[in-house]
Scaffold this motif. Structure first.
Motif, PDB file in Angstrom:
ATOM      1  N   ARG A 240      38.882  49.226  29.677  1.00 30.63           N
ATOM      2  CA  ARG A 240      39.935  48.295  30.110  1.00 30.63           C
ATOM      3  C   ARG A 240      40.107  47.140  29.124  1.00 30.63           C
ATOM      4  N   MET A 241      39.075  46.853  28.345  1.00 30.84           N
ATOM      5  CA  MET A 241      39.165  45.783  27.352  1.00 30.84           C
ATOM      6  C   MET A 241      39.823  46.240  26.051  1.00 30.84           C
TER       7      MET A 241
ATOM      8  N   PRO B 296      30.581  52.439  41.494  1.00 36.77           N
ATOM      9  CA  PRO B 296      29.127  52.369  41.417  1.00 36.77           C
ATOM     10  C   PRO B 296      28.587  50.973  41.650  1.00 36.77           C
ATOM     11  N   SER B 297      29.428  49.983  41.763  1.00 45.31           N
ATOM     12  CA  SER B 297      28.974  48.610  41.910  1.00 45.31           C
ATOM     13  C   SER B 297      30.115  47.765  42.438  1.00 45.31           C
ATOM     14  N   ASN B 298      29.779  46.623  43.068  1.00 40.80           N
ATOM     15  CA  ASN B 298      30.855  45.681  43.375  1.00 40.80           C
ATOM     16  C   ASN B 298      30.743  44.457  42.479  1.00 40.80           C
ATOM     17  N   HIS B 299      30.056  44.607  41.362  1.00 36.80           N
ATOM     18  CA  HIS B 299      29.987  43.542  40.357  1.00 36.80           C
ATOM     19  C   HIS B 299      31.192  43.699  39.423  1.00 36.80           C
ATOM     20  N   HIS B 300      32.353  43.494  39.943  1.00 34.26           N
ATOM     21  CA  HIS B 300      33.572  43.654  39.158  1.00 34.26           C
ATOM     22  C   HIS B 300      34.675  42.838  39.821  1.00 34.26           C
ATOM     23  N   ASP B 301      35.825  42.816  39.193  1.00 32.71           N
ATOM     24  CA  ASP B 301      36.925  41.988  39.668  1.00 32.71           C
ATOM     25  C   ASP B 301      37.984  42.767  40.444  1.00 32.71           C
ATOM     26  N   TYR B 302      37.717  44.035  40.757  1.00 33.83           N
ATOM     27  CA  TYR B 302      38.718  44.815  41.471  1.00 33.83           C
ATOM     28  C   TYR B 302      38.872  44.304  42.894  1.00 33.83           C
ATOM     29  N   ARG B 303      40.098  43.977  43.278  1.00 34.78           N
ATOM     30  CA  ARG B 303      40.380  43.429  44.593  1.00 34.78           C
ATOM     31  C   ARG B 303      41.368  44.291  45.363  1.00 34.78           C
ATOM     32  N   GLY B 304      41.551  45.522  44.921  1.00 36.23           N
ATOM     33  CA  GLY B 304      42.500  46.405  45.587  1.00 36.23           C
ATOM     34  C   GLY B 304      41.912  47.032  46.850  1.00 36.23           C
TER      35      GLY B 304
ATOM     36  N   LEU C 299      37.021  57.079  35.865  1.00 36.49           N
ATOM     37  CA  LEU C 299      36.190  55.891  35.671  1.00 36.49           C
ATOM     38  C   LEU C 299      36.466  54.873  36.765  1.00 36.49           C
ATOM     39  N   PHE C 300      35.392  54.274  37.269  1.00 37.36           N
ATOM     40  CA  PHE C 300      35.481  53.334  38.384  1.00 37.36           C
ATOM     41  C   PHE C 300      35.164  51.914  37.939  1.00 37.36           C
ATOM     42  N   PRO C 301      35.769  50.922  38.583  1.00 39.76           N
ATOM     43  CA  PRO C 301      35.420  49.523  38.300  1.00 39.76           C
ATOM     44  C   PRO C 301      33.921  49.286  38.484  1.00 39.76           C
ATOM     45  N   GLY C 302      33.354  48.546  37.558  1.00 36.86           N
ATOM     46  CA  GLY C 302      31.940  48.234  37.632  1.00 36.86           C
ATOM     47  C   GLY C 302      31.075  49.046  36.704  1.00 36.86           C
ATOM     48  N   SER C 303      31.567  50.205  36.236  1.00 36.72           N
ATOM     49  CA  SER C 303      30.780  51.004  35.299  1.00 36.72           C
ATOM     50  C   SER C 303      30.977  50.484  33.878  1.00 36.72           C
ATOM     51  N   ASP C 304      29.989  50.691  33.038  1.00 38.67           N
ATOM     52  CA  ASP C 304      30.069  50.214  31.659  1.00 38.67           C
ATOM     53  C   ASP C 304      31.256  50.830  30.924  1.00 38.67           C
ATOM     54  N   LYS C 305      31.470  52.133  31.103  1.00 42.78           N
ATOM     55  CA  LYS C 305      32.565  52.814  30.404  1.00 42.78           C
ATOM     56  C   LYS C 305      33.917  52.255  30.848  1.00 42.78           C
TER      57      LYS C 305
ATOM     58  N   SER D 155      18.892  50.006  42.641  1.00 40.97           N
ATOM     59  CA  SER D 155      20.234  50.308  42.156  1.00 40.97           C
ATOM     60  C   SER D 155      20.389  51.798  42.066  1.00 40.97           C
ATOM     61  N   ALA D 156      21.622  52.235  42.001  1.00 36.97           N
ATOM     62  CA  ALA D 156      21.909  53.665  41.913  1.00 36.97           C
ATOM     63  C   ALA D 156      22.923  53.889  40.832  1.00 36.97           C
ATOM     64  N   PRO D 157      22.826  55.020  40.109  1.00 42.85           N
ATOM     65  CA  PRO D 157      23.791  55.282  39.041  1.00 42.85           C
ATOM     66  C   PRO D 157      25.139  55.632  39.595  1.00 42.85           C
ATOM     67  N   GLY D 158      26.186  55.280  38.850  1.00 46.56           N
ATOM     68  CA  GLY D 158      27.544  55.643  39.238  1.00 46.56           C
ATOM     69  C   GLY D 158      27.869  57.051  38.840  1.00 46.56           C
ATOM     70  N   ARG D 159      28.981  57.554  39.321  1.00 42.04           N
ATOM     71  CA  ARG D 159      29.354  58.938  39.040  1.00 42.04           C
ATOM     72  C   ARG D 159      29.637  59.165  37.576  1.00 42.04           C
ATOM     73  N   ASP D 160      30.080  58.160  36.857  1.00 40.99           N
ATOM     74  CA  ASP D 160      30.379  58.344  35.442  1.00 40.99           C
ATOM     75  C   ASP D 160      29.329  57.664  34.578  1.00 40.99           C
ATOM     76  N   GLY D 161      28.135  57.454  35.125  1.00 46.43           N
ATOM     77  CA  GLY D 161      27.037  56.972  34.311  1.00 46.43           C
ATOM     78  C   GLY D 161      26.797  55.485  34.399  1.00 46.43           C
ATOM     79  N   GLY D 162      27.672  54.713  35.035  1.00 39.44           N
ATOM     80  CA  GLY D 162      27.462  53.278  35.148  1.00 39.44           C
ATOM     81  C   GLY D 162      26.506  52.984  36.286  1.00 39.44           C
ATOM     82  N   GLY D 163      25.671  51.992  36.149  1.00 40.56           N
ATOM     83  CA  GLY D 163      24.736  51.650  37.195  1.00 40.56           C
ATOM     84  C   GLY D 163      25.236  50.474  37.999  1.00 40.56           C
ATOM     85  N   GLY D 164      24.508  50.110  39.015  1.00 41.76           N
ATOM     86  CA  GLY D 164      24.878  48.935  39.782  1.00 41.76           C
ATOM     87  C   GLY D 164      24.445  49.049  41.220  1.00 41.76           C
TER      88      GLY D 164
END
Length: 234
Positions: A79-80, A35-43, A68-74, A2-11
């Motif tokens: 969004r919640m 940083p990951s495609n473990h998310h619900d973004y479909r755009g 912030l990108f979809p898939g990161s913890d932040k 895995s690789a870290p995302g730009r804003d600190g999220g991994g995936g």
């Protein structure tokens, strides 16, 4: 791997067509930036790339607004964090400026990104889906965050300033906009019979609790919502 995302999220990037429970991950090699495609973004990830590049190109020296990108913890936590849980969705990006200068850079970057997407559509015949821009203030509006949108999140700008009519001080919001606000004491309080019209200036991310706390230091109150977690603006 895995690789870290730009804003600190991994995936990592999941193998195409794999079972969501499959733990085997390929090293992240995204053409898009999440940083990951473990998310619900479909755009449209190509449009997402173009927008990010444009937003970053308008970032001035010293500006530290978050993207912030979809898939990161932040991203997931932000969004919640909305008043109406029925409006929870997955935006394209969440932009988090700290002051008015960074807000301007984000808006200019978004506008530039939209123009680039339109140009690419015309030049190549592509049909890039261009995300709309929405503004999240105190996140009590049902349109504060919208599915597939670029969210301009003012949650880091919570400054509250009580304007003393006898003071004449009218500074701007050029500060970082973090925290409860500016406190003044003494001259012009209700107890001392101040004159003139009292006003209060709030930044876009302030909530009722921020407003009440600052006004309470002066013995003042405003006609606003009663629940502390509701935004002064949506």
């Amino acid at each position: 791997a895995s690789a870290p995302g730009r804003d600190g999220g991994g995936g990592g990037r999941r193998r195409s067509g794999s079972d969501p429970t499959d733990v085997g991950l390929l090293p992240m090699k995204p053409s898009a930036k999440p940083p990951s495609n473990h998310h619900d973004y479909r755009g449209d990830v190509r449009a997402q790339d173009i927008l990010v590049e444009a937003i970053e190109s308008h970032r001035a020296s010293g500006q530290r607004h978050r993207v912030l990108f979809p898939g990161s913890d932040k991203f997931e936590m932000e969004r919640m964090d909305v008043w109406n849980h029925d409006s929870i969705c997955t935006p394209c990006l969440i932009l988090q400026p700290r002051n008015s200068a960074e807000v301007a850079s984000c808006v200019k970057g978004y506008a530039s990104g939209v123009r680039r997407c339109v140009t690419e559509n015309r030049r190549t015949g592509s049909k890039l889906g261009i995300p709309r821009l929405c503004v999240a203030g105190g996140r009590s509006s049902w349109v504060a965050m919208m599915e597939g949108a670029v969210v301009l999140d003012l949650g880091r700008m919570k400054r509250v300033k009580v304007n003393d009519p006898d003071d004449g001080d009218d500074d701007d919001d050029g500060g970082e906009g973090v925290g409860g606000g500016v406190s003044k004491s003494g001259k012009g309080t209700i107890a001392e019979g101040g004159t003139g019209t009292w006003t209060v200036t709030v930044q876009g991310g302030a909530r009722i609790s921020d407003l009440d706390a600052e006004l309470g230091r002066r013995g003042l109150m405003a006609v606003a919502g009663t629940h502390p977690s509701v935004g002064v603006v949506g």
